[in-house]
Design a protein around this motif. Sequence first.
Motif: not given
Ligand code: CAO
Length: 425
Positions: A17-19, A37-39, A135-137
């Motif tokens: 949502q945020s981005g 987007e990821r395929p 931390c993830k958020v």
């Molecule tokens: N091709 C290949 N890999 C891809 C990809 C693509 N097109 N797009 C994403 N990925 C992979 C990334 O490389 C990553 O893999 P690794 O962990 O192996 O490096 C993974 O997908 C995405 O990781 P993530 O940590 O962003 O995703 P998540 O689902 O585990 O966590 C979230 C989600 C939202 C908690 C985390 O992205 C986050 O903390 N973001 C920052 C804060 C934020 O924006 N939060 C708002 C969430 S709601 O808007």
Amino acid sequence: MGKALDGIRILDFTHVQSGPTCTQLLAWLGADVIKVERPGTGDVTRGQLRDIPNADSLYFTMLNHNKRSITLDAKNAQGKDVLEALMRTCDVMVENFGPGVLDRMGFTWERIQELNPRMIYASVKGFGPGPYEDCKVYENVAQCTGGAASTTGFRNGPPVVTGAQIGDSGTGLHLALGIVAAIYQRVATGRGQRVLAAMQDGVLNLCRVKLRDQQRLAHGPLTEYSQYGEGVAFGDATPRAGNDSGGGQPGWILKCKGWESDPNAYIYFITQAPVWAAICKVIGQEDWITHPDYAKPDARLPRLKEIFARIEQWTMTKTKFEAMDILNEYDIPCGPILSMKEIAEEKSLRETGTIVEVDHPKRGKYLSVGLPVKLSDSPADVVRSPLLGEHTEEILRDVLRFDAKKIEEIKASGALGGAKPMAAE
Ligand code: CAO
């Protein structure tokens, strides 16, 4: 007619949502937004909270209007090359992955600057630098760590999160402001820059008045909080204030006719000082206009509970819309509690484009919220969200100017999904 951000191309590497909120706003302002987007699955929200089988969810469609979608495996060598080509050609890259994700892909800020020194690299993260930066958020985590939850709800109950997505959409909005400022600064410097919006910071910015109250506590009780009138002592932190107004004009939510069966038959009523006499006349309590216990705002503060109970005796005899009409005649600030159903059906919001009906090939017609800021020279038309990978070929051909042979090679590598990587065959 032109748009404010015509000519700006955005590499949208966002999800959830945020981005996406941020890049959708920039798209409405006229930027060409290319969502990577990821395929196979794409943005995880395409499949979350689905209401119609096999159709992109409302969660996704309502956050990704006016964008183009390309599928790209960023961990495939050819996919990475395409991503680099996009980085060379775009003005802005926006991402909101978990901390360290882009670095792990090989795209550090240093590398991005090598690829394109004019690039504005914008991120949402949960926290800024500090103990929690790794931390993830998600939304409610940000509401809790940014001060909103501790100050929302009733004094005798637990902390409460709000339905307004101040952590996600709020931070996306902050990021969009940082990006347009960076685009403007680049005109003078020729350089891109790093833009970071931390969700904790964004929520705190929206809770600014509560940090104000925290500091006022050192100098005495917060007299506009109903807790003061009830004789309840204040602790050492800003308390939850129920439905008290956050400003200098006391307010509260009052029952209206039908409240017994309708959960939204309420009105927010503000006892603004300049219209105190009018309030007294409307509710039939004229003696309060001159009575020393009620005539002046300071005298009323310890009696707010009693005053609102008396006003409520009046509001309960009217529907929230009748009350609104009567109170507006006297310039008394108030607002009916509108349900989402009522908002969805509100004609004036449709007329201004704040609520729009969008048609989608897989799900049919649905409602969305359009651009909430209206620019006279940059109208925002809402265009449906892209299907997964809908513009992959178009972007490779028209944006990156790859020829048919190169596109075939990239496809065969598996970088776009679908085909298996050659090496594995
Ligand atoms: N091709 C290949 N890999 C891809 C990809 C693509 N097109 N797009 C994403 N990925 C992979 C990334 O490389 C990553 O893999 P690794 O962990 O192996 O490096 C993974 O997908 C995405 O990781 P993530 O940590 O962003 O995703 P998540 O689902 O585990 O966590 C979230 C989600 C939202 C908690 C985390 O992205 C986050 O903390 N973001 C920052 C804060 C934020 O924006 N939060 C708002 C969430 S709601 O808007």
